[in-house]
Design a protein around this motif. Structure first.
Motif, PDB file in Angstrom:
ATOM      1  N   VAL A 189      21.581 -38.109 -46.548  1.00  0.00           N
ATOM      2  CA  VAL A 189      20.749 -39.159 -47.149  1.00  0.00           C
ATOM      3  C   VAL A 189      20.247 -40.126 -46.084  1.00  0.00           C
ATOM      4  O   VAL A 189      19.093 -40.551 -46.095  1.00  0.00           O
ATOM      5  N   GLY A 190      21.121 -40.482 -45.147  1.00  0.00           N
ATOM      6  CA  GLY A 190      20.766 -41.468 -44.138  1.00  0.00           C
ATOM      7  C   GLY A 190      19.813 -40.937 -43.098  1.00  0.00           C
ATOM      8  O   GLY A 190      19.760 -39.735 -42.810  1.00  0.00           O
ATOM      9  N   GLY A 191      19.028 -41.850 -42.515  1.00  0.00           N
ATOM     10  CA  GLY A 191      18.128 -41.478 -41.440  1.00  0.00           C
ATOM     11  C   GLY A 191      18.881 -41.325 -40.130  1.00  0.00           C
ATOM     12  O   GLY A 191      20.040 -41.729 -39.996  1.00  0.00           O
ATOM     13  N   LYS A 192      18.204 -40.738 -39.159  1.00  0.00           N
ATOM     14  CA  LYS A 192      18.817 -40.521 -37.840  1.00  0.00           C
ATOM     15  C   LYS A 192      17.795 -40.867 -36.772  1.00  0.00           C
ATOM     16  O   LYS A 192      16.638 -40.449 -36.856  1.00  0.00           O
ATOM     17  N   LEU A 193      18.228 -41.625 -35.775  1.00  0.00           N
ATOM     18  CA  LEU A 193      17.388 -41.968 -34.646  1.00  0.00           C
ATOM     19  C   LEU A 193      17.975 -41.333 -33.398  1.00  0.00           C
ATOM     20  O   LEU A 193      19.063 -41.701 -32.950  1.00  0.00           O
ATOM     21  N   ILE A 218      20.042 -52.288 -33.607  1.00  0.00           N
ATOM     22  CA  ILE A 218      19.325 -51.981 -34.835  1.00  0.00           C
ATOM     23  C   ILE A 218      19.707 -53.039 -35.859  1.00  0.00           C
ATOM     24  O   ILE A 218      20.890 -53.238 -36.142  1.00  0.00           O
ATOM     25  N   ASP A 219      18.723 -53.770 -36.336  1.00  0.00           N
ATOM     26  CA  ASP A 219      18.934 -54.880 -37.272  1.00  0.00           C
ATOM     27  C   ASP A 219      19.885 -55.913 -36.653  1.00  0.00           C
ATOM     28  O   ASP A 219      19.606 -56.408 -35.575  1.00  0.00           O
ATOM     29  N   TYR A 220      21.016 -56.187 -37.293  1.00  0.00           N
ATOM     30  CA  TYR A 220      21.933 -57.213 -36.805  1.00  0.00           C
ATOM     31  C   TYR A 220      22.971 -56.682 -35.810  1.00  0.00           C
ATOM     32  O   TYR A 220      23.842 -57.430 -35.368  1.00  0.00           O
ATOM     33  N   ASN A 221      22.907 -55.421 -35.488  1.00  0.00           N
ATOM     34  CA  ASN A 221      23.952 -54.807 -34.678  1.00  0.00           C
ATOM     35  C   ASN A 221      23.402 -54.423 -33.313  1.00  0.00           C
ATOM     36  O   ASN A 221      22.352 -53.784 -33.214  1.00  0.00           O
ATOM     37  N   ALA A 222      24.116 -54.803 -32.250  1.00  0.00           N
ATOM     38  CA  ALA A 222      23.666 -54.489 -30.898  1.00  0.00           C
ATOM     39  C   ALA A 222      24.854 -54.103 -30.043  1.00  0.00           C
ATOM     40  O   ALA A 222      25.972 -54.607 -30.232  1.00  0.00           O
ATOM     41  N   TRP A 223      24.618 -53.204 -29.090  1.00  0.00           N
ATOM     42  CA  TRP A 223      25.664 -52.713 -28.203  1.00  0.00           C
ATOM     43  C   TRP A 223      25.105 -52.562 -26.788  1.00  0.00           C
ATOM     44  O   TRP A 223      23.902 -52.395 -26.596  1.00  0.00           O
ATOM     45  N   THR A 224      25.996 -52.585 -25.811  1.00  0.00           N
ATOM     46  CA  THR A 224      25.665 -52.155 -24.452  1.00  0.00           C
ATOM     47  C   THR A 224      26.085 -50.698 -24.345  1.00  0.00           C
ATOM     48  O   THR A 224      27.270 -50.373 -24.457  1.00  0.00           O
ATOM     49  N   ILE A 225      25.129 -49.808 -24.171  1.00  0.00           N
ATOM     50  CA  ILE A 225      25.419 -48.381 -24.332  1.00  0.00           C
ATOM     51  C   ILE A 225      25.960 -47.768 -23.041  1.00  0.00           C
ATOM     52  O   ILE A 225      25.732 -48.268 -21.937  1.00  0.00           O
ATOM     53  N   GLY A 226      26.668 -46.650 -23.199  1.00  0.00           N
ATOM     54  CA  GLY A 226      27.214 -45.889 -22.097  1.00  0.00           C
ATOM     55  C   GLY A 226      26.428 -44.616 -21.865  1.00  0.00           C
ATOM     56  O   GLY A 226      25.403 -44.358 -22.523  1.00  0.00           O
ATOM     57  N   PRO A 227      26.888 -43.747 -20.971  1.00  0.00           N
ATOM     58  CA  PRO A 227      26.120 -42.548 -20.571  1.00  0.00           C
ATOM     59  C   PRO A 227      26.043 -41.478 -21.654  1.00  0.00           C
ATOM     60  O   PRO A 227      25.174 -40.600 -21.571  1.00  0.00           O
ATOM     61  N   LEU A 228      26.915 -41.513 -22.650  1.00  0.00           N
ATOM     62  CA  LEU A 228      26.929 -40.460 -23.661  1.00  0.00           C
ATOM     63  C   LEU A 228      26.117 -40.808 -24.914  1.00  0.00           C
ATOM     64  O   LEU A 228      25.981 -39.980 -25.812  1.00  0.00           O
ATOM     65  N   PHE A 229      25.583 -42.005 -24.970  1.00  0.00           N
ATOM     66  CA  PHE A 229      24.882 -42.455 -26.181  1.00  0.00           C
ATOM     67  C   PHE A 229      23.604 -41.650 -26.414  1.00  0.00           C
ATOM     68  O   PHE A 229      22.785 -41.482 -25.517  1.00  0.00           O
ATOM     69  N   GLY A 246      22.004 -42.008 -29.824  1.00  0.00           N
ATOM     70  CA  GLY A 246      21.292 -42.533 -30.975  1.00  0.00           C
ATOM     71  C   GLY A 246      22.192 -43.002 -32.089  1.00  0.00           C
ATOM     72  O   GLY A 246      23.392 -43.216 -31.910  1.00  0.00           O
ATOM     73  N   VAL A 247      21.583 -43.162 -33.279  1.00  0.00           N
ATOM     74  CA  VAL A 247      22.272 -43.711 -34.445  1.00  0.00           C
ATOM     75  C   VAL A 247      22.034 -42.795 -35.640  1.00  0.00           C
ATOM     76  O   VAL A 247      20.927 -42.288 -35.836  1.00  0.00           O
ATOM     77  N   LYS A 248      23.076 -42.593 -36.443  1.00  0.00           N
ATOM     78  CA  LYS A 248      22.973 -41.779 -37.658  1.00  0.00           C
ATOM     79  C   LYS A 248      23.381 -42.621 -38.872  1.00  0.00           C
ATOM     80  O   LYS A 248      23.787 -43.769 -38.738  1.00  0.00           O
ATOM     81  N   LEU A 249      23.244 -42.042 -40.057  1.00  0.00           N
ATOM     82  CA  LEU A 249      23.627 -42.698 -41.318  1.00  0.00           C
ATOM     83  C   LEU A 249      22.848 -43.989 -41.536  1.00  0.00           C
ATOM     84  O   LEU A 249      23.356 -44.961 -42.099  1.00  0.00           O
ATOM     85  N   ILE A 250      21.583 -44.011 -41.119  1.00  0.00           N
ATOM     86  CA  ILE A 250      20.757 -45.207 -41.283  1.00  0.00           C
ATOM     87  C   ILE A 250      20.274 -45.287 -42.731  1.00  0.00           C
ATOM     88  O   ILE A 250      19.636 -44.350 -43.222  1.00  0.00           O
ATOM     89  N   PRO A 251      20.561 -46.361 -43.451  1.00  0.00           N
ATOM     90  CA  PRO A 251      20.127 -46.469 -44.851  1.00  0.00           C
ATOM     91  C   PRO A 251      18.603 -46.386 -44.954  1.00  0.00           C
ATOM     92  O   PRO A 251      17.889 -46.953 -44.111  1.00  0.00           O
ATOM     93  N   PRO A 252      18.075 -45.674 -45.957  1.00  0.00           N
ATOM     94  CA  PRO A 252      16.623 -45.632 -46.141  1.00  0.00           C
ATOM     95  C   PRO A 252      16.056 -47.041 -46.281  1.00  0.00           C
ATOM     96  O   PRO A 252      16.684 -47.927 -46.858  1.00  0.00           O
ATOM     97  N   ASP A 288      25.484 -34.845 -32.830  1.00  0.00           N
ATOM     98  CA  ASP A 288      26.226 -35.679 -33.774  1.00  0.00           C
ATOM     99  C   ASP A 288      27.330 -36.498 -33.110  1.00  0.00           C
ATOM    100  O   ASP A 288      27.483 -37.693 -33.387  1.00  0.00           O
ATOM    101  N   ARG A 289      28.116 -35.874 -32.232  1.00  0.00           N
ATOM    102  CA  ARG A 289      29.264 -36.578 -31.639  1.00  0.00           C
ATOM    103  C   ARG A 289      28.851 -37.733 -30.741  1.00  0.00           C
ATOM    104  O   ARG A 289      29.650 -38.620 -30.437  1.00  0.00           O
ATOM    105  N   ASN A 290      27.579 -37.726 -30.305  1.00  0.00           N
ATOM    106  CA  ASN A 290      27.097 -38.791 -29.411  1.00  0.00           C
ATOM    107  C   ASN A 290      26.203 -39.809 -30.125  1.00  0.00           C
ATOM    108  O   ASN A 290      25.573 -40.643 -29.472  1.00  0.00           O
ATOM    109  N   MET A 291      26.178 -39.727 -31.455  1.00  0.00           N
ATOM    110  CA  MET A 291      25.378 -40.673 -32.233  1.00  0.00           C
ATOM    111  C   MET A 291      26.320 -41.595 -33.001  1.00  0.00           C
ATOM    112  O   MET A 291      27.209 -41.138 -33.722  1.00  0.00           O
ATOM    113  N   GLY A 292      26.130 -42.880 -32.824  1.00  0.00           N
ATOM    114  CA  GLY A 292      26.965 -43.846 -33.523  1.00  0.00           C
ATOM    115  C   GLY A 292      26.504 -44.040 -34.957  1.00  0.00           C
ATOM    116  O   GLY A 292      25.300 -43.989 -35.236  1.00  0.00           O
ATOM    117  N   PRO A 293      27.425 -44.258 -35.905  1.00  0.00           N
ATOM    118  CA  PRO A 293      27.033 -44.498 -37.292  1.00  0.00           C
ATOM    119  C   PRO A 293      26.479 -45.916 -37.472  1.00  0.00           C
ATOM    120  O   PRO A 293      26.920 -46.857 -36.817  1.00  0.00           O
TER     121      PRO A 293
END
Length: 383
Positions: free
Chosen positions: A12-16, A29-40, A42-48, A113-118
Motif C-alpha cells: 500500500v505504501g509508496g517507495k522512494l 521526508i516531512d518531519y523526519n530527517a537523518w544523516t545518512i550512511g553509505p548503505l542508504f 531510500g524510504v519505504k512504507l510511505i503513506p499515500p 528493501d534491506r537498505n530502505m528505511g521505513p
C-alpha cells in the motif's frame, strides 16, 4: 512496528528509491530527517498522499548547505526513483534518467528493501501533524504552483528588472508579472523601487491587494472594495479555485509549508498575502462564514508549528497577526456562533502558547472612549 503490519503496508505504501547519495547527506521526508550512511537507498512504507522530500550536503567542516527539496503526491504503492548527481551536488532531473534502467529498478524493488528505511509511523504524532498541515493541498495545486516536478528552489532571479506600466486590474499587477515571468526574471516593486528576488519555479496565484475592485468600477465601488476585499476573494474563488474555498486554503498551506520546511521567502510572502486577504473581508464573512471557520482552523494549525521566537520575530513583524485578527474580529456577525467559537479558540491558543493577548473589542472601544474623553483641569491648582 510489527512484521505483520509492515507486510500489510508494504504494497500500500509508496517507495522512494534514492540512489548514490553521498555519506553525511542530510535527508528528510516531512518531519523526519537523518544523516545518512553509505548503505542508504531510500524510504519505504510511505503513506499515500502529499510528502516533502528534502536534502542538504554537509561540508568536511560540518557546515550544512542550503536545503533543497521537492513535493511529491504518492499514489498507493507508487515507486519513485531519484539519483544523485555528484557534479552538481543535486538530483538528476527525471528526464536525465534512463527509462529502461528505472523500469528495472521498479521491477526489482525488493532487492533494495534491506537498505530502505521505513517511513516513521510509530509514534504517529509527526505524521498526524503533517496531515493537518497539508489536508487541503491537492496534486493539481502542487503541479500548478510548482511546475518543475514539485521542486522548491532557492535560486534567485538573475536578469535585470523590467519596468512595467501601472496595472489596470488585479490580473495585471506586479504579482501577475511575476507569475508570467520566466524562472530567471527579477520583478520590481514599484512602491519601493526595489528589485524583488523570485525563487525559480514558484508560480503562486498572483493577486494585488491594492487592486481589489473590478475593472471599470465606479468611485464608490473602488472605495468600498478597497476597504472590503470580498470582491477580490469572490473573483479568485470563481476564476482560480473553481468555487472551492478549500483550494484557496490549500495554496495557503502549500505556501506555509514552503516557508516552514524549505525556508522559502516566496512562500512566506504568499502566505502573508492570503492571510491579509481573508482577514480583510466584511461581506464574505456574513455570506460564507464556513470559509472563515476553516481559515481560522488552518491558521491555528500553522501557528502551532511555529516556535515562540518565530512568532515574535517574524509573524508579529509590524504587528501583522495582531492587526489581521483584529480586522477579522471586528466584522464577525453576532449570528455566526460557529465563527465566534472558532475565533475565541484562536484567542485562547495565542494566549497559552505565545503569552499574547488579543483584547476584546469592547475593551478596545472603552480605551478609545477614554482617550477621547475631555480632560478636567483644576484651575486653582493646575500643576
Amino acid at each position: 512496528m510489527d512484521q505483520e503490519t509492515a507486510n500489510q503496508l508494504y504494497d500500500v505504501g509508496g517507495k522512494l528509491l534514492f540512489l548514490n547519495a553521498p555519506e553525511r547527506l542530510e535527508f528528510g521526508i516531512d518531519y523526519n530527517a537523518w544523516t545518512i550512511g553509505p548503505l542508504f537507498k531510500g524510504v519505504k512504507l510511505i503513506p499515500p498522499g502529499l510528502h516533502f522530500i528534502y536534502f542538504s550536503t554537509t561540508s568536511k567542516e560540518g557546515i550544512q548547505g542550503i536545503r533543497t527539496g521537492f513535493f511529491k503526491y504518492f499514489d498507493t504503492g507508487e515507486i519513485v526513483v531519484r539519483e544523485w548527481n555528484p557534479k552538481i551536488e543535486d538530483l538528476y532531473g527525471e528526464s536525465e534518467l534512463d527509462p529502461s534502467q528505472v523500469e528495472r529498478y521498479i521491477i526489482n524493488i525488493r532487492d533494495f528493501d534491506r537498505n530502505m528505511g521505513p517511513y516513521p509511523l510509530d509514534p504517529p504524532t509527526y505524521y498526524q501533524r503533517w496531515q493537518h498541515l497539508t489536508n487541503h493541498i491537492t496534486p493539481g495545486l502542487v503541479k500548478r504552483i510548482l511546475p518543475n516536478n514539485g521542486r522548491v528552489s532557492h535560486l534567485p532571479a538573475v536578469t535585470p528588472a523590467v519596468e512595467n506600466e501601472e496595472p489596470e486590474a488585479s490580473t495585471t499587477s506586479a504579482a501577475a508579472t511575476a507569475a508570467a515571468a520566466t524562472p530567471t526574471t527579477t520583478i520590481r516593486d514599484r512602491r519601493k523601487g526595489q528589485g524583488i528576488e523570485k525563487e525559480e519555479g514558484m508560480e503562486f496565484t498572483p493577486f494585488d491587494l491594492r487592486q481589489s475592485f473590478p475593472s471599470g468600477a465606479t468611485g464608490d465601488q473602488v472605495t468600498k472594495w478597497s476597504l472590503d476585499k470580498s470582491w477580490l476573494v469572490k473573483d479568485l474563488l470563481q476564476r482560480v479555485y473553481r468555487g472551492d474555498h478549500r483550494l484557496l486554503l490549500g495554496e495557503m498551506q502549500l505556501a506555509f509549508v514552503c516557508l516552514l520546511m524549505a525556508q522559502n521567502f516566496s512562500g512566506f510572502q504568499q502566505w502573508k498575502q492570503i492571510v491579509h486577504l481573508l482577514c480583510s473581508c466584511h461581506e464574505m464573512v456574513h455570506d460564507h462564514p464556513t470559509l472563515f471557520v476553516d481559515f481560522l482552523d488552518t491558521l491555528q494549525q500553522q501557528l502551532e508549528e511555529c516556535p515562540v521566537d518565530f512568532f515574535r520575530d517574524i509573524l508579529s513583524e509590524n504587528n501583522f497577526i495582531a492587526s489581521m485578527l483584529k480586522n477579522l474580529r471586528d466584522v464577525i456577525p453576532p449570528s455566526s456562533t460557529a465563527l465566534y467559537t472558532k475565533f475565541n479558540k484562536m484567542k485562547q491558543f495565542l494566549s497559552t502558547r505565545f503569552q499574547w493577548e488579543l483584547p476584546d473589542q469592547a475593551d478596545e472601544d472603552e480605551e478609545e472612549e477614554d482617550d477621547d474623553a475631555p480632560v478636567v483641569v483644576d484651575l486653582e491648582n493646575p500643576y
